[in-house]
Design an enzyme around this catalytic site. Sequence first.
Site, PDB file in Angstrom:
ATOM      1  N   LYS A   1     -12.633  21.334   1.068  1.00  0.00           N
ATOM      2  CA  LYS A   1     -12.947  20.227   0.606  1.00  0.00           C
ATOM      3  C   LYS A   1     -12.873  18.905   1.395  1.00  0.00           C
ATOM      4  O   LYS A   1     -13.473  18.072   1.444  1.00  0.00           O
ATOM      5  CB  LYS A   1     -11.754  19.837  -0.641  1.00  0.00           C
TER       6      LYS A   1
ATOM      7  N   GLU B   1      -6.204  11.910  -4.318  1.00  0.00           N
ATOM      8  CA  GLU B   1      -7.194  11.053  -4.707  1.00  0.00           C
ATOM      9  C   GLU B   1      -6.571  10.465  -6.171  1.00  0.00           C
ATOM     10  O   GLU B   1      -5.718  10.783  -6.868  1.00  0.00           O
ATOM     11  CB  GLU B   1      -8.244  12.054  -5.344  1.00  0.00           C
TER      12      GLU B   1
ATOM     13  N   HIS C   1     -10.378  25.267 -16.625  1.00  0.00           N
ATOM     14  CA  HIS C   1     -11.300  25.186 -15.504  1.00  0.00           C
ATOM     15  C   HIS C   1     -12.440  26.361 -15.750  1.00  0.00           C
ATOM     16  O   HIS C   1     -13.174  26.672 -14.669  1.00  0.00           O
ATOM     17  CB  HIS C   1     -10.691  25.384 -13.908  1.00  0.00           C
TER      18      HIS C   1
ATOM     19  N   ARG D   1     -24.005  28.291  -4.101  1.00  0.00           N
ATOM     20  CA  ARG D   1     -24.471  29.607  -4.431  1.00  0.00           C
ATOM     21  C   ARG D   1     -25.276  29.106  -5.832  1.00  0.00           C
ATOM     22  O   ARG D   1     -25.332  28.084  -6.087  1.00  0.00           O
ATOM     23  CB  ARG D   1     -23.429  30.433  -5.166  1.00  0.00           C
TER      24      ARG D   1
HETATM   25  C1  MV4 Z   1     -10.574  15.611 -10.454  1.00  0.00           C
HETATM   26  C2  MV4 Z   1     -10.264  15.168 -11.765  1.00  0.00           C
HETATM   27  C3  MV4 Z   1      -9.525  13.730 -12.037  1.00  0.00           C
HETATM   28  N1  MV4 Z   1      -9.475  13.052 -10.879  1.00  0.00           N
HETATM   29  N2  MV4 Z   1     -10.367  14.630  -9.375  1.00  0.00           N
HETATM   30  C4  MV4 Z   1     -11.131  20.082 -11.436  1.00  0.00           C
HETATM   31  C5  MV4 Z   1     -12.148  21.129 -10.702  1.00  0.00           C
HETATM   32  C6  MV4 Z   1     -12.365  20.630  -9.538  1.00  0.00           C
HETATM   33  N3  MV4 Z   1     -13.627  20.719  -8.956  1.00  0.00           N
HETATM   34  C7  MV4 Z   1     -11.930  19.267  -9.542  1.00  0.00           C
HETATM   35  N4  MV4 Z   1     -11.604  18.951 -10.722  1.00  0.00           N
HETATM   36  C8  MV4 Z   1     -11.131  17.675 -11.319  1.00  0.00           C
HETATM   37  N5  MV4 Z   1     -10.872  16.774 -10.257  1.00  0.00           N
HETATM   38  C9  MV4 Z   1      -9.823  13.326  -9.452  1.00  0.00           C
HETATM   39  N6  MV4 Z   1      -9.703  12.744  -8.487  1.00  0.00           N
HETATM   40  C10 MV4 Z   1     -10.321  16.048 -12.727  1.00  0.00           C
HETATM   41  C11 MV4 Z   1     -10.699  17.439 -12.289  1.00  0.00           C
HETATM   42  C12 MV4 Z   1     -10.480  18.278 -13.536  1.00  0.00           C
HETATM   43  C13 MV4 Z   1     -11.849  18.728 -13.954  1.00  0.00           C
HETATM   44  C14 MV4 Z   1     -13.245  18.485 -13.320  1.00  0.00           C
HETATM   45  C15 MV4 Z   1     -14.323  19.137 -13.585  1.00  0.00           C
HETATM   46  C16 MV4 Z   1     -14.296  19.994 -14.843  1.00  0.00           C
HETATM   47  C17 MV4 Z   1     -13.132  20.108 -15.628  1.00  0.00           C
HETATM   48  C18 MV4 Z   1     -12.040  19.417 -15.280  1.00  0.00           C
HETATM   49  C19 MV4 Z   1     -10.709  19.849 -15.781  1.00  0.00           C
HETATM   50  C20 MV4 Z   1      -9.523  19.271 -15.403  1.00  0.00           C
HETATM   51  C21 MV4 Z   1      -9.572  18.523 -14.488  1.00  0.00           C
END
Ligand code: MV4
Length: 481
Positions: free
Chosen positions: A115, A199, A234, A291
Amino acid sequence: MKKILVANRGEIALRVMKTAKKMGIKTVAVYSVADRQSPHVKFADEAVCIGEAPSNQSYLLGDKIIEVCKELGVDGIHPGYGFLSENSKFAEMAEKNGITFIGPKSHAIEVMGDKLAAKDTVKAYDIPMVPGLDHAITDIDEAKQVAKEVGFPILIKASAGGGGKGMRVVEKEEDFESQMQRAISEATSAFGDGSVFIEKYVGSPRHIEIQVMADTHGNVIYLFERECSVQRRHQKVVEEAPSAVLTPEIRQAMGEAAVKVAKSCDYVGAGTVEFLLDENKNFYFLEMNTRLQVEHPVTELITGIDLVEMQIRVARGEVLPIKQEDLKIKGHALELRVYAEDPLNDFLPSVGNLSTYILPEGEGIRVDNGFEQGMDVPIYYDPMLSKLITYGKDRNEAIELMLKAIQDYKIEGVSTTLPFGTFVFKHDAFVSGDFDTNFVKKFYSADIIKENQAKEAEVAVLVALKNYFADQKVLRVPTKL
Ligand code: MV4
C-alpha cells in the site's frame, strides 16, 4: 496464443475457458484430487492433476504448474483470482519460461501489493488520497502529530495488508501508542512486514471501484464503476454496476483518476482501482487490485464487453479494440455471491453434498457457476458456489429479476447465502440506494431471515389450501388463515 492453462478452479476456471474456447484457443485445466469430478476439469481440452486437496499442495504450486505448461506446450497462463493471481514471482517465472502471463507485469503486481509503495507510485499523478502519513511509522512523535492534524478517529493500516486485513481504528489520542504497537506486531506476524501507516478514518464510506483495461501500447480505458458496499467483514456479498449514487461528473473524475493510477505503474491487462466515497461524495484512492475480480460480470453486462477476451487480446500484444468515447453504460446489473455458508449461523461454512442443485434460467439471468447436482462442497477452498447475476433495463428491473431468480435457484444439502440475498434486495436502504459499507452490520440479523422464511411458509400453506379447495369444487375459498 494457441493453448491456455487456467491456474484456478471452480466458476472462474470455467468462465475463462469458455471465452478461450470461443476464441478458438485450446484449454488446459489443473486440479487437485478433491476436484477430480469438477466441471472445470471436464470442460477443458486437457486436464492434469497437480496434487493433494490443500491449496498449498496443488493450486499454489507455481513451479509444478509451469512444468505442466512446458510438458503440454502451453503458451499462456490465466491465473483467475486468488491463488497465484497476484504473485509477482509466479508472473515472472511464467515469462522467464516463455509463457505469457495473462495479467500485468510483475513490477505492477509488486508495487500495488504494497500500500505504501502504491501511494508513493501514484503521488506524482494528482490522485485524491485520504489525508494521513505517506510512509511507514518509524517516529512515534511524528505519527502522533500527523494524527492530531488530520483529527481522530484515525485508522492504522498495514502496508502489506489489503482487503481490510491489519486495520485498526483509533478513537482518541491516549490509545494511539498502544494500538500502533499492536498493529505493528499483528502486521509482522501476519505479513512478515511490520510497516504500518495512518489515515484519517472515513466513517461511513461507500466502496466504489473502477474497472480499467490497459494494452502494451500505452492505451488505458476505464469501464466505469462497481458499487461493492454490501459486504460483511470485508467479504463482498452483493455488487452492482452502475452505482446508484454517482453523477456523470464524479464517474468521469473517478474513471480518469483510475486511468492515471494504471499509467503510474505501467499497467497491462484488467485491473481494478478501489476508492472510498464519503458522505459528501469526495472520493479517495485506496488500492489497486491487479487481477480480474470476482465481480467482473456486472461490468461485462453494462458495457457489453467480454473482459476475459480483452485480457487475452492485450496479453497477445493487440491494441485495445475500443476507445473511451465508444464506451457507454447500458442497463443495470446486480451480482449476488452464492456461498455455501449459513446466514442463520454467523455465516459458518456449510459443507456437504449438493443433493438438489438447479440453476435459475431466463432472459437477464446469468449464473457463473462451478458446481453440479450431486457434488460435495469441498472444505479446502473458498465456499463460493456461484455468482447469480441479473441484468435489466434499470435498477428496479434488475432487482425484481434477482428476487425471482433467487426463488428459482433450488439448492438442498447445504445452507447458502440465497436467503441473505432476498433480505438485501428487499431492504428499503438497498432499494433506495441509500446505503454504505455499514449496511450489513447496521441492518442484518438472522431473525429477519427467520421471519421471511416463516412468512413464505405461511403463503405456501395458503396456496396449497386454495388449490385443495379449488379441486374440491367448493364455492367458498378461504382467503385468510
Ligand atoms: C478505510 C476505511 C475508512 N477510512 N480507510 C477496508 C478494506 C481496505 N481496502 C480499505 N478499507 C477501508 N479503508 C480509511 N481511511 C474503511 C475501510 C473499510 C471498508 C472499505 C471498503 C469496503 C468495506 C469496508 C469495510 C470496512 C472498512
